[in-house]
Design a protein around this motif. Structure first.
Motif, PDB file in Angstrom:
ATOM      1  N   LEU A 173      -1.472   6.629   1.102  1.00 60.39           N
ATOM      2  CA  LEU A 173      -0.054   6.284   1.307  1.00 60.39           C
ATOM      3  C   LEU A 173       0.306   6.295   2.789  1.00 60.39           C
ATOM      4  O   LEU A 173       1.019   5.400   3.275  1.00 60.39           O
ATOM      5  N   ALA A 174      -0.187   7.311   3.526  1.00 61.88           N
ATOM      6  CA  ALA A 174       0.145   7.396   4.951  1.00 61.88           C
ATOM      7  C   ALA A 174      -0.467   6.224   5.715  1.00 61.88           C
ATOM      8  O   ALA A 174       0.166   5.679   6.628  1.00 61.88           O
ATOM      9  N   THR A 175      -1.674   5.815   5.339  1.00 60.83           N
ATOM     10  CA  THR A 175      -2.288   4.660   5.998  1.00 60.83           C
ATOM     11  C   THR A 175      -1.514   3.383   5.706  1.00 60.83           C
ATOM     12  O   THR A 175      -1.325   2.537   6.598  1.00 60.83           O
ATOM     13  N   PHE A 176      -1.052   3.271   4.451  1.00 66.92           N
ATOM     14  CA  PHE A 176      -0.234   2.106   4.090  1.00 66.92           C
ATOM     15  C   PHE A 176       1.033   2.052   4.945  1.00 66.92           C
ATOM     16  O   PHE A 176       1.399   0.997   5.485  1.00 66.92           O
ATOM     17  N   GLN A 177       1.693   3.212   5.098  1.00 65.23           N
ATOM     18  CA  GLN A 177       2.905   3.251   5.907  1.00 65.23           C
ATOM     19  C   GLN A 177       2.582   2.968   7.371  1.00 65.23           C
ATOM     20  O   GLN A 177       3.368   2.330   8.083  1.00 65.23           O
ATOM     21  N   LEU A 178       1.416   3.445   7.838  1.00 66.37           N
ATOM     22  CA  LEU A 178       1.018   3.205   9.231  1.00 66.37           C
ATOM     23  C   LEU A 178       0.826   1.715   9.484  1.00 66.37           C
ATOM     24  O   LEU A 178       1.201   1.204  10.545  1.00 66.37           O
ATOM     25  N   LEU A 179       0.290   0.994   8.488  1.00 66.15           N
ATOM     26  CA  LEU A 179       0.083  -0.444   8.677  1.00 66.15           C
ATOM     27  C   LEU A 179       1.376  -1.220   8.477  1.00 66.15           C
ATOM     28  O   LEU A 179       1.594  -2.247   9.115  1.00 66.15           O
ATOM     29  N   ARG A 180       2.280  -0.717   7.584  1.00 59.05           N
ATOM     30  CA  ARG A 180       3.463  -1.477   7.228  1.00 59.05           C
ATOM     31  C   ARG A 180       4.604  -1.262   8.209  1.00 59.05           C
ATOM     32  O   ARG A 180       5.317  -2.205   8.541  1.00 59.05           O
ATOM     33  N   GLY A 181       4.748   0.017   8.685  1.00 58.77           N
ATOM     34  CA  GLY A 181       5.923   0.458   9.434  1.00 58.77           C
ATOM     35  C   GLY A 181       6.581  -0.603  10.297  1.00 58.77           C
ATOM     36  O   GLY A 181       5.925  -1.227  11.113  1.00 58.77           O
ATOM     37  N   PRO A 182       7.874  -0.837  10.135  1.00 59.03           N
ATOM     38  CA  PRO A 182       8.487  -1.960  10.838  1.00 59.03           C
ATOM     39  C   PRO A 182       8.497  -1.817  12.352  1.00 59.03           C
ATOM     40  O   PRO A 182       8.457  -2.823  13.048  1.00 59.03           O
ATOM     41  N   ASP A 183       8.557  -0.594  12.894  1.00 59.10           N
ATOM     42  CA  ASP A 183       8.574  -0.474  14.358  1.00 59.10           C
ATOM     43  C   ASP A 183       7.746   0.731  14.793  1.00 59.10           C
ATOM     44  O   ASP A 183       7.167   1.442  13.970  1.00 59.10           O
ATOM     45  N   ALA A 184       7.700   0.939  16.117  1.00 58.45           N
ATOM     46  CA  ALA A 184       6.788   1.947  16.672  1.00 58.45           C
ATOM     47  C   ALA A 184       7.080   3.372  16.205  1.00 58.45           C
ATOM     48  O   ALA A 184       6.140   4.083  15.837  1.00 58.45           O
ATOM     49  N   PRO A 185       8.334   3.871  16.206  1.00 59.56           N
ATOM     50  CA  PRO A 185       8.544   5.259  15.784  1.00 59.56           C
ATOM     51  C   PRO A 185       8.127   5.516  14.349  1.00 59.56           C
ATOM     52  O   PRO A 185       7.574   6.587  14.043  1.00 59.56           O
ATOM     53  N   ASN A 186       8.355   4.554  13.443  1.00 59.37           N
ATOM     54  CA  ASN A 186       7.923   4.746  12.058  1.00 59.37           C
ATOM     55  C   ASN A 186       6.412   4.911  11.983  1.00 59.37           C
ATOM     56  O   ASN A 186       5.893   5.736  11.239  1.00 59.37           O
ATOM     57  N   ARG A 187       5.709   4.103  12.777  1.00 59.66           N
ATOM     58  CA  ARG A 187       4.249   4.240  12.790  1.00 59.66           C
ATOM     59  C   ARG A 187       3.827   5.572  13.366  1.00 59.66           C
ATOM     60  O   ARG A 187       2.835   6.170  12.928  1.00 59.66           O
ATOM     61  N   ALA A 188       4.571   6.060  14.376  1.00 60.74           N
ATOM     62  CA  ALA A 188       4.217   7.362  14.959  1.00 60.74           C
ATOM     63  C   ALA A 188       4.377   8.474  13.926  1.00 60.74           C
ATOM     64  O   ALA A 188       3.537   9.375  13.845  1.00 60.74           O
ATOM     65  N   VAL A 189       5.469   8.404  13.121  1.00 63.72           N
ATOM     66  CA  VAL A 189       5.649   9.413  12.070  1.00 63.72           C
ATOM     67  C   VAL A 189       4.513   9.329  11.062  1.00 63.72           C
ATOM     68  O   VAL A 189       3.959  10.349  10.630  1.00 63.72           O
ATOM     69  N   ALA A 190       4.138   8.101  10.692  1.00 69.57           N
ATOM     70  CA  ALA A 190       3.038   7.939   9.732  1.00 69.57           C
ATOM     71  C   ALA A 190       1.745   8.503  10.307  1.00 69.57           C
ATOM     72  O   ALA A 190       0.959   9.141   9.596  1.00 69.57           O
ATOM     73  N   LEU A 191       1.525   8.310  11.612  1.00 69.34           N
ATOM     74  CA  LEU A 191       0.309   8.841  12.242  1.00 69.34           C
ATOM     75  C   LEU A 191       0.321  10.361  12.238  1.00 69.34           C
ATOM     76  O   LEU A 191      -0.705  11.007  11.975  1.00 69.34           O
ATOM     77  N   ASP A 192       1.514  10.948  12.500  1.00 68.55           N
ATOM     78  CA  ASP A 192       1.664  12.401  12.471  1.00 68.55           C
ATOM     79  C   ASP A 192       1.273  12.946  11.101  1.00 68.55           C
ATOM     80  O   ASP A 192       0.462  13.867  10.980  1.00 68.55           O
TER      81      ASP A 192
END
Lengths: 86, 131
Positions: free
Chosen positions: A19-38
């Motif tokens: 799920l976290a990888t899916f969010q990391l690939l999908r995330g609409p902008d940079a901060p969302n991806r940073a949270v997913a990476l965290d």
């Protein structure tokens, strides 16, 4: 019995990683991806400790500790970059 | 590696299962929540608890490793709020919007109050120099 419970735990953690990888690939902008990476690194670290228990080698715990340090530094660096650039 | 079914091992395995459930719920939260700040509180708090439970369970499976595992737990407990706080503050400073139903933004209120106070003091001190 213990092995069965541990396998169930591994399945849950694996679904979390997916799920976290899916969010990391999908995330609409940079901060969302940073949270997913965290979250992704925070889920991966117990998996590393579980690998150490599975292999029976205490030295692998150091890998998990260094991974935690680098993940923390990475997220702080991302936040700082997003705040005011490098 | 197969573990014997001693009570301590069973407690450790159940703790690990609960912890990995919390890890999964944290990952589910960052997909389901509407905006970045909600995602952050789901992703940070749930995964911190999941981390602590999982590592404590694995430490009960291997009692000789407990000091080192407690060290990792303490490190996560200290650094995880710091990193998510820095990330949230950066996102708020960059003007990322809140979700539609949000009713309170105290950081924005504080920043507005500080800006107003500084403008007022600057205006009065400028007058003092002129007089």
């Amino acid at each position: 019995m213990v092995d069965l419970i541990l396998k169930a735990a591994l399945v849950f953690a694996g679904m979390g990683v997916a799920l976290a990888t899916f969010q990391l690939l999908r995330g609409p902008d940079a901060p969302n991806r940073a949270v997913a990476l965290d979250v992704l690194t925070l889920i991966t670290m117990p998996l590393l400790v579980g690998l150490a228990v599975h292999a029976g080698r205490i030295i692998y715990l150091d890998v998990a500790l260094v991974y935690a340090v680098l993940a923390f530094l990475g997220v702080v660096a991302l936040a700082r970059y997003y705040d005011r650039g490098i | 590696m197969t573990m014997p079914d001693t009570p301590l091992n069973l407690i450790g395995a159940v703790l690990t299962l609960f912890g990995s459930m919390f890890l999964f719920l944290g990952a589910l939260g960052i997909i389901r929540m509407p905006d970045l700040y909600n995602k952050m509180q789901a992703g940070t708090k749930a995964t911190t608890l999941g981390n602590i439970l999982t590592l404590m369970g694995l430490g009960l499976l291997m009692p000789g490793w407990l000091p080192k595992i407690v060290l990792i737990i303490l490190f996560v407990l200290i650094t995880n709020p710091i990193s998510s706080h820095a990330l949230a503050r950066a996102a708020h400073k960059a003007g990322l919007p809140l979700a539609k139903g949000s009713v309170l933004d105290q950081l924005r209120e504080d920043e507005d109050a500080i800006a107003a106070f500084e403008a007022e003091t600057q205006a009065s001190s400028g007058k003092g120099v002129d007089g």
